[in-house]
Design a protein around this motif. Structure first.
Motif, PDB file in Angstrom:
ATOM      1  N   LEU A   1     -20.143 -19.403 -30.045  1.00  0.00           N
ATOM      2  CA  LEU A   1     -20.318 -20.841 -30.269  1.00  0.00           C
ATOM      3  C   LEU A   1     -20.843 -21.108 -31.675  1.00  0.00           C
ATOM      4  O   LEU A   1     -20.390 -22.049 -32.350  1.00  0.00           O
ATOM      5  CB  LEU A   1     -21.282 -21.431 -29.236  1.00  0.00           C
ATOM      6  CG  LEU A   1     -21.613 -22.920 -29.416  1.00  0.00           C
ATOM      7  CD1 LEU A   1     -20.363 -23.775 -29.209  1.00  0.00           C
ATOM      8  CD2 LEU A   1     -22.716 -23.355 -28.457  1.00  0.00           C
ATOM      9  N   ALA A   2     -21.796 -20.302 -32.138  1.00  0.00           N
ATOM     10  CA  ALA A   2     -22.332 -20.481 -33.487  1.00  0.00           C
ATOM     11  C   ALA A   2     -21.221 -20.372 -34.526  1.00  0.00           C
ATOM     12  O   ALA A   2     -21.161 -21.152 -35.482  1.00  0.00           O
ATOM     13  CB  ALA A   2     -23.426 -19.456 -33.763  1.00  0.00           C
TER      14      ALA A   2
ATOM     15  N   SER B   1     -28.180 -20.471 -38.485  1.00  0.00           N
ATOM     16  CA  SER B   1     -27.945 -19.446 -37.466  1.00  0.00           C
ATOM     17  C   SER B   1     -27.315 -18.193 -38.062  1.00  0.00           C
ATOM     18  O   SER B   1     -26.625 -18.242 -39.081  1.00  0.00           O
ATOM     19  CB  SER B   1     -27.022 -19.987 -36.359  1.00  0.00           C
ATOM     20  OG  SER B   1     -27.542 -21.164 -35.776  1.00  0.00           O
ATOM     21  N   ALA B   2     -27.555 -17.085 -37.384  1.00  0.00           N
ATOM     22  CA  ALA B   2     -26.932 -15.814 -37.747  1.00  0.00           C
ATOM     23  C   ALA B   2     -26.788 -14.982 -36.489  1.00  0.00           C
ATOM     24  O   ALA B   2     -27.544 -15.145 -35.526  1.00  0.00           O
ATOM     25  CB  ALA B   2     -27.772 -15.070 -38.782  1.00  0.00           C
ATOM     26  N   VAL B   3     -25.789 -14.100 -36.487  1.00  0.00           N
ATOM     27  CA  VAL B   3     -25.595 -13.159 -35.380  1.00  0.00           C
ATOM     28  C   VAL B   3     -25.865 -11.765 -35.921  1.00  0.00           C
ATOM     29  O   VAL B   3     -25.264 -11.347 -36.916  1.00  0.00           O
ATOM     30  CB  VAL B   3     -24.174 -13.253 -34.807  1.00  0.00           C
ATOM     31  CG1 VAL B   3     -23.998 -12.248 -33.677  1.00  0.00           C
ATOM     32  CG2 VAL B   3     -23.878 -14.668 -34.312  1.00  0.00           C
ATOM     33  N   VAL B   4     -26.791 -11.066 -35.284  1.00  0.00           N
ATOM     34  CA  VAL B   4     -27.158  -9.723 -35.733  1.00  0.00           C
ATOM     35  C   VAL B   4     -26.927  -8.740 -34.590  1.00  0.00           C
ATOM     36  O   VAL B   4     -26.806  -9.135 -33.426  1.00  0.00           O
ATOM     37  CB  VAL B   4     -28.630  -9.664 -36.198  1.00  0.00           C
ATOM     38  CG1 VAL B   4     -28.873 -10.635 -37.341  1.00  0.00           C
ATOM     39  CG2 VAL B   4     -29.578  -9.956 -35.040  1.00  0.00           C
ATOM     40  N   THR B   5     -26.908  -7.454 -34.931  1.00  0.00           N
ATOM     41  CA  THR B   5     -26.696  -6.403 -33.944  1.00  0.00           C
ATOM     42  C   THR B   5     -27.811  -5.379 -34.056  1.00  0.00           C
ATOM     43  O   THR B   5     -28.109  -4.897 -35.158  1.00  0.00           O
ATOM     44  CB  THR B   5     -25.339  -5.711 -34.164  1.00  0.00           C
ATOM     45  OG1 THR B   5     -24.294  -6.696 -34.111  1.00  0.00           O
ATOM     46  CG2 THR B   5     -25.090  -4.665 -33.083  1.00  0.00           C
ATOM     47  N   ALA B   6     -28.436  -5.080 -32.940  1.00  0.00           N
ATOM     48  CA  ALA B   6     -29.510  -4.086 -32.935  1.00  0.00           C
ATOM     49  C   ALA B   6     -28.980  -2.749 -33.435  1.00  0.00           C
ATOM     50  O   ALA B   6     -27.880  -2.322 -33.058  1.00  0.00           O
ATOM     51  CB  ALA B   6     -30.086  -3.942 -31.532  1.00  0.00           C
ATOM     52  N   GLY B   7     -29.758  -2.105 -34.303  1.00  0.00           N
ATOM     53  CA  GLY B   7     -29.351  -0.827 -34.849  1.00  0.00           C
ATOM     54  C   GLY B   7     -28.569  -0.914 -36.142  1.00  0.00           C
ATOM     55  O   GLY B   7     -28.197   0.108 -36.724  1.00  0.00           O
ATOM     56  N   ARG B   8     -28.309  -2.143 -36.623  1.00  0.00           N
ATOM     57  CA  ARG B   8     -27.576  -2.333 -37.861  1.00  0.00           C
ATOM     58  C   ARG B   8     -28.395  -3.199 -38.816  1.00  0.00           C
ATOM     59  O   ARG B   8     -29.142  -4.075 -38.366  1.00  0.00           O
ATOM     60  CB  ARG B   8     -26.219  -2.997 -37.604  1.00  0.00           C
ATOM     61  CG  ARG B   8     -25.300  -2.194 -36.703  1.00  0.00           C
ATOM     62  CD  ARG B   8     -23.994  -2.936 -36.471  1.00  0.00           C
ATOM     63  NE  ARG B   8     -23.163  -2.260 -35.475  1.00  0.00           N
ATOM     64  CZ  ARG B   8     -22.032  -2.762 -34.983  1.00  0.00           C
ATOM     65  NH1 ARG B   8     -21.592  -3.941 -35.421  1.00  0.00           N
ATOM     66  NH2 ARG B   8     -21.348  -2.096 -34.079  1.00  0.00           N
ATOM     67  N   PRO B   9     -28.250  -3.010 -40.133  1.00  0.00           N
ATOM     68  CA  PRO B   9     -28.999  -3.821 -41.099  1.00  0.00           C
ATOM     69  C   PRO B   9     -28.696  -5.298 -40.931  1.00  0.00           C
ATOM     70  O   PRO B   9     -27.541  -5.686 -40.725  1.00  0.00           O
ATOM     71  CB  PRO B   9     -28.513  -3.296 -42.454  1.00  0.00           C
ATOM     72  CG  PRO B   9     -27.984  -1.927 -42.171  1.00  0.00           C
ATOM     73  CD  PRO B   9     -27.408  -1.982 -40.793  1.00  0.00           C
TER      74      PRO B   9
END
Length: 383
Positions: A121-122, A135-143
């Protein structure tokens, strides 16, 4: 509209009983329930003329087949899913169903997935220039450095698929954020948004092919004592630029069916920001009913091509929860809550499911609940 027969396809969902209350309030609907599980408080509800459940083991194809059999047995006119799983599944499977014509309007699966996943949606909002918090979408384990460049702290970190405020964390600074993300499993996606100081509001809609058929805008009056939970007290009866914004969003999505859109307005602005889309019935549905908009009934009327009920909310307040009911019958408290502004009537009309739910909670908290037991199969229930 003559009397109609409606089957709630997911009668075990938490959304089902409020929907059933709305349908019964019209005086024109016979409500039937179909549950995928046996052990649910709704099985004791007096709102259902018939109630059937599969048992303890769920199989999608068996569920769909049994719904079809129930339609034939009881002469069902309308099949209504109320919560995420049933809405998405029936939308996805409708081309292979022999009773597709009896379904209420439902969103396309791709549209549903885009709108109800906070991460997708973002991206959709950004691509189509709809206002939202940074807003931002991040992923655990990545910068995450580049993703966070446009955000300011504090931020809210949200799981993409959740509702009712579950799983949301507040990070005051970059250290808090990094520590939280490091504690999560690698590969897990998270939506990060700048915390917006302001007030909450929501817009509930019923749509057909992107056009809003009915809407109700609600503003928070009394916040929940729990962080990120829906407001306890809300007010209906006026429309702002938020409703216009939601109409544009629904048109861009091409949405069909019901939805509840959460928004927030910053203290120093009058521009509503879109937070999330719930593609199901919502926790304040009975409040919408008290404001004069019966969304489940309108969904049935739309499916039958006979829209007659009121589609514009009147001025009304609604206070959710048992505490609000107690306050309303003991003076009203600081907010002068009246019994008619709560779900007291629905509680008195159908008291057994809430009592069953309360008993289950008490038993689960009892030391007896920790004793070893032998689990036995539960046969299908039909009444």
């Amino acid at each position: 509209m003559s009397r109609i027969s409606v089957l709630i396809a997911d009668a075990d969902a938490w959304t089902a009983l409020p929907v059933a209350h709305c349908l019964k309030a019209s005086g024109r609907v016979t409500v039937h329930g179909f549950s995928a599980t046996a052990n649910t408080p709704s099985r004791y509800s007096s709102l259902f003329t018939t109630y059937q459940c599969l048992g303890e083991t769920f199989h999608r194809d068996l569920w769909l087949d049994q719904i079809g059999r129930t339609i034939k047995k009881h002469g069902i006119d309308i099949v209504m899913p109320t919560a995420d799983f049933a809405i998405r599944t029936l939308s996805e499977q409708r081309e292979r169903l022999g009773w597709t014509a009896k379904l209420v309007q439902l969103p396309d699966v791709g549209t549903f997935d885009t709108a109800t996943n906070k991460a997708s949606l973002a991206g959709f909002l950004a691509s189509n220039r709809f206002p939202q918090p940074p807003s931002a979408v991040v992923t655990a384990g990545r910068p995450a450095d580049n993703s966070l460049s446009s955000l300011t702290f504090p931020v809210l970190v949200k799981p993409p698929l959740s509702n009712d405020g579950k799983g949301i964390r507040r990070a005051e600074n970059r250290g808090d954020f990094d520590a939280f993300l490091a504690s999560r499993p690698d590969g897990d996606p998270w939506v990060v948004q700048t915390l917006i100081e302001g007030h909450d509001l929501g817009v509930s809609v019923l749509c057909g092919d992107g056009e809003v058929i009915a809407s109700a805008e609600q503003h928070a009056l009394v916040p929940s004592r729990e962080a990120f939970k829906p407001a306890v007290g809300i007010e209906f009866g006026y429309e702002s630029s938020a409703t216009d914004l939601v109409k544009k969003l629904m048109r861009e999505l091409g949405w069909s069916g019901v939805a509840n859109i959460d928004l927030r307005i910053a203290r120093d602005s009058d521009i509503p920001l879109i937070l999330e889309v719930n593609g199901r019935y919502w926790s304040t549905l009975l409040g919408s009913l008290k404001a004069g908009v019966n969304f489940p009934l309108l969904a049935c009327e739309t499916a039958l091509g006979e829209v007659r009920s009121n589609r514009i909310a009147r001025r009304a307040r609604y206070f959710a929860g048992a505490h609000s009911i107690l306050m309303s019958v003991s003076g009203g408290g600081a907010d002068r809550i009246r019994p008619g502004e709560t779900s007291l009537y629905q509680l008195l009309r159908d008291p057994v499911p809430p009592a069953s739910r309360l008993l289950s909670r008490l038993l689960s908290a009892s030391p007896l609940s920790r004793l070893p037991i032998t689990k036995v199969g539960v046969p299908p229930i039909i009444r």
